[in-house]
Each structure stands twice: as C-alpha cells, then as structure tokens.
Write an enzyme that holds these catalytic residues in place. Structure first.
Site, mmCIF file in Angstrom:
data_model
loop_
_atom_site.group_PDB
_atom_site.id
_atom_site.type_symbol
_atom_site.label_atom_id
_atom_site.label_comp_id
_atom_site.label_asym_id
_atom_site.label_seq_id
_atom_site.Cartn_x
_atom_site.Cartn_y
_atom_site.Cartn_z
ATOM 1 N N ASP A 1 1.179 -1.469 -0.255
ATOM 2 C CA ASP A 1 0.262 -0.343 0.388
ATOM 3 C C ASP A 1 1.160 0.886 0.176
ATOM 4 O O ASP A 1 1.899 0.913 -0.178
ATOM 5 C CB ASP A 1 -1.089 0.184 0.656
ATOM 6 C CG ASP A 1 -0.190 0.370 2.393
ATOM 7 O OD1 ASP A 1 1.274 -0.050 2.621
ATOM 8 O OD2 ASP A 1 -1.237 0.113 3.287
ATOM 9 N N HIS B 1 9.832 -22.898 10.637
ATOM 10 C CA HIS B 1 8.826 -23.497 11.254
ATOM 11 C C HIS B 1 7.628 -23.447 10.556
ATOM 12 O O HIS B 1 7.338 -24.226 10.721
ATOM 13 C CB HIS B 1 9.013 -22.574 12.695
ATOM 14 C CG HIS B 1 10.185 -23.141 13.330
ATOM 15 N ND1 HIS B 1 10.173 -22.319 15.281
ATOM 16 C CD2 HIS B 1 11.719 -23.347 13.745
ATOM 17 C CE1 HIS B 1 11.431 -23.263 15.836
ATOM 18 N NE2 HIS B 1 12.552 -23.609 14.597
ATOM 19 N N CYS C 1 2.757 -3.216 4.312
ATOM 20 C CA CYS C 1 2.006 -2.121 4.230
ATOM 21 C C CYS C 1 2.930 -0.868 5.604
ATOM 22 O O CYS C 1 3.866 -1.256 5.730
ATOM 23 C CB CYS C 1 0.896 -2.548 4.317
ATOM 24 S SG CYS C 1 1.158 -3.753 5.864
ATOM 25 N N THR D 1 2.902 -1.123 8.520
ATOM 26 C CA THR D 1 3.805 -2.698 10.087
ATOM 27 C C THR D 1 4.240 -4.198 9.547
ATOM 28 O O THR D 1 4.164 -4.834 9.691
ATOM 29 C CB THR D 1 2.217 -2.780 11.210
ATOM 30 O OG1 THR D 1 1.094 -3.172 11.069
ATOM 31 C CG2 THR D 1 2.460 -1.195 11.984
ATOM 32 N N HIS E 1 7.208 -29.771 12.939
ATOM 33 C CA HIS E 1 6.528 -28.735 12.554
ATOM 34 C C HIS E 1 5.699 -28.670 11.246
ATOM 35 O O HIS E 1 4.698 -28.051 11.104
ATOM 36 C CB HIS E 1 7.693 -27.367 12.035
ATOM 37 C CG HIS E 1 8.617 -27.310 12.813
ATOM 38 N ND1 HIS E 1 8.014 -26.965 13.524
ATOM 39 C CD2 HIS E 1 9.619 -27.120 12.967
ATOM 40 C CE1 HIS E 1 9.257 -26.701 14.475
ATOM 41 N NE2 HIS E 1 10.035 -27.349 14.069
#
Length: 357
Positions: free
Chosen positions: A8, A98, A65, A67, A133
């Site tokens: 964004d 993982h 974006c 964060t 995992h």
C-alpha cells in the site's frame, strides 16, 4: 523462481528496495502494485499477491504495509497462504524453517529500505524443516479444508508418511502397493478408534491380580466403497477382527456424472454400530458423500470416513453434505487437476491395487 510483490502507500518506498533486491538475485518479480505513494487500501494488494501464490502463478509473495500486520491478516484469508510479519532476519528465518511462510510481510514504517535485503535473504535461504512443524502446518490445512465445520484428522506419524511416499511412486509394484495400503489402513485404526469406550476388569497375571481395561463391547462396521476400498479392509480387520463388513458399489453416470448405486449390502444392525467407510482417494467427494448418504438412509448414525489421500475439494464436499462425519486422511494434497485426479496423488488406487488400467 517467481515472487509476487505488493504494497500500500505506506510500503511503497520499501517495495522499490524489495523489487530491486529480488531482481539482483535473478528472481522473476510479478509487481502487483501500488505504483505511487497515493493512499491505497492494503487488502487490495494483499489479496492480489496471496491469490497469485495460491493459484500457482507465483511461487511465493512479499507484501508491505505500514507495519506488515494488516497485509498479513488480509493475505491469510486466502486458502493455502501462510503469511507472517517478519521485520527482522531471525523472524524471517524461523518463519520459513518452522512455519513454511509462503508470503513474507514487512512494515514500511518499521524497517528501513536498506534492511530489507537481510530479511529477504534469511527467508529465501532457509528451508522448511518439516517433522513436528509439518504436523502443525497440516492441522492448519485441515482446518481450511473443512471450513472449521467439523473434525478432519490428517495423519503425520512418520511411519504413515513414509509408506504414503512409497505408494505414490509409480514404480511401486502391485504386490508392494497392496501390502502398503493394508499397513497404512492398519496404522490409521489407532487414531480412528481412539475414543472407543473402555470398561474396567481384573485379570490374573502369572504373578498377581492386575486391574486392566478392555473395550466395552462396542459394535463396529467397516464399509469399503467398491472397488478400491477393498484394499484397506484387511489392514483394519487385523486390529478389529470382530467388526462386520458391508459393501457399497457406485458408478458415475456418463451423462450426469452423478454417482449411482449398483450394490449396497450392510449389516442388519447397522444403526447400532460405529461405521467406518473406506474410500482411498477423496477427490471430488461425490462418491464418498453418496456412500455416506446410503449408509444413513439404511439407519447408520455414527459414520466416519477413512481415506489415504484427500483433496481440499473432496473434504469440502463431504463437510457440506455431511457436517457430522469425521474425516481421517493419511495425507492432504494440493488440489484436483482438470480431469478430477488428485495432485500430486498416486493415480487410480483401484488400478494400482488390482493391476488394471
């Protein structure tokens, strides 16, 4: 390798650095925008990148974006996408080893453009470790496939996975294929019968009395869908030999493609039994759903479906038709091809069991 990239307005500057870094490593980049710093809604680009990854257009994706969190939330709404926010190299490394991240998300307001290369390198240069995992990843995939409407169990025991790998191999002989299908079915019984009721008893050992537990006379029925389901029967009966065996025969109408019953014989007390329907390949789910319906029409109430390999489409079909039915699968594969075969699958289970083509 092809990576889809999107952002964004808050990730626009960071995206330029990411695209440049990826191309410097010889990676093909599919740029999904945005292409300016004007305000934009992160879900638009996040869903575009996630869709490219889920469809196979791209091998992986990178989103940015403010964060990285919003883009991650949006991308994870697309089935098959595992997106995570990684704003440092260690998180990116663990995200791959993982969690097998196929979409990496970063924050344009959290990291600097010259920090992106180290994060991307940690992600790109790491390998998924599998093992414990993989168990967790498959639980997520099963939840997606069932749309959270019922219990779907995907087996991750090393013995099961090892034997599934062998029967996938097109060079495995008919004899070995048949034996392995029985072995896998037998191993699956341990989880399928986990909740059988027990009663307390006392026996005499050569040394003293011992308090023990035994199955409390629960009635069971095994019902293979002809013909491939027959290959799983003996493996199950070796562990629960007192189970009754029924049979269901279905064929696909060439005009409507709908499953049509041609044979159905079940124990007369089917309504009193826990029923295990055996259908090795859960592809479109049409035959399995029809078989479950036949059993219910004849009085069956507690029904479980056992298959070797399932496709998400098949699980979705059974869950929509019979949300009360538990599905047990030794493996959950990617998808169906244009001919309705599971990919990667193992081919036609009936042909491989009986040596026909």
């Amino acid at each position: 390798m092809k990576i889809a990239v999107g952002c964004d307005h808050a990730g626009f500057v960071l995206k330029d650095a990411v695209v440049g870094f990826l191309r410097s490593r010889g990676i093909d980049v599919a740029d999904k925008g945005v292409f300016s710093a004007e305000k934009a809604d992160y879900p638009d680009q996040a869903l575009a990148v996630a869709g490219a990854v889920a469809s196979g257009e791209a091998d992986a994706g990178v989103l940015m974006c403010g964060t990285g969190i919003g883009a991650s939330i949006a991308a994870n709404k697309v089935k098959g996408v595992r997106a995570g926010t990684c704003n440092d190299p260690e998180a990116a490394r663990l995200g791959k080893t993982h969690n097998n991240l196929n979409v990496l998300c970063m924050g344009g307001r959290v990291i600097k453009p010259d920090e992106a290369g180290a994060i991307l390198s940690a992600w790109l240069d790491s390998e998924f470790e599998g093992g414990r995992h993989l168990v967790r990843i498959n639980k997520i995939a099963a939840a997606e496939a069932s749309d959270l409407s019922g219990r779907v169990v995907i087996f991750n025991h090393p013995l099961v996975q090892h034997k599934i790998g062998i029967i996938r191999d097109k060079n495995t002989s008919v004899k070995e294929f048949r034996e392995l299908v029985q072995e896998i079915a037998g191993l699956m019984v341990y989880e399928v019968t986990r909740n059988l009721p027990l009663t307390d008893a006392v026996v005499e050992t050569p040394v003293a009395s011992a308090a023990v537990r035994s199955i409390s006379g629960k009635k069971l029925a095994v019902v293979p869908v002809l013909r491939a389901g027959l290959g799983m029967v003996d493996g199950i009966l070796q562990l629960i030999p007192n189970a009754k065996v029924g049979h269901i025969g279905l064929y696909r109408d060439p005009a409507t493609l709908a499953p049509v019953e041609y044979y159905c014989k079940l124990p007369p007390d089917i309504g009193e039994r826990d029923i295990f329907i055996l259908d090795p390949m859960l592809a479109t789910g049409g035959s399995a759903a029809a078989a479950i319906s036949l059993v219910k029409q004849r009085g069956g109430r507690k029904v479980s479906l056992l298959c070797l390999i399932a496709a998400p489409e098949g699980i979705k079909k059974v869950r929509e038709s019979h949300p009360d039915v538990e599905i047990f699968a030794a493996a959950l594969d990617d998808r169906l091809n244009d001919h309705g075969y599971i990919v990667p699958g193992l081919g036609d289970a009936g042909d491989r069991l009986f040596g026909t083509k």
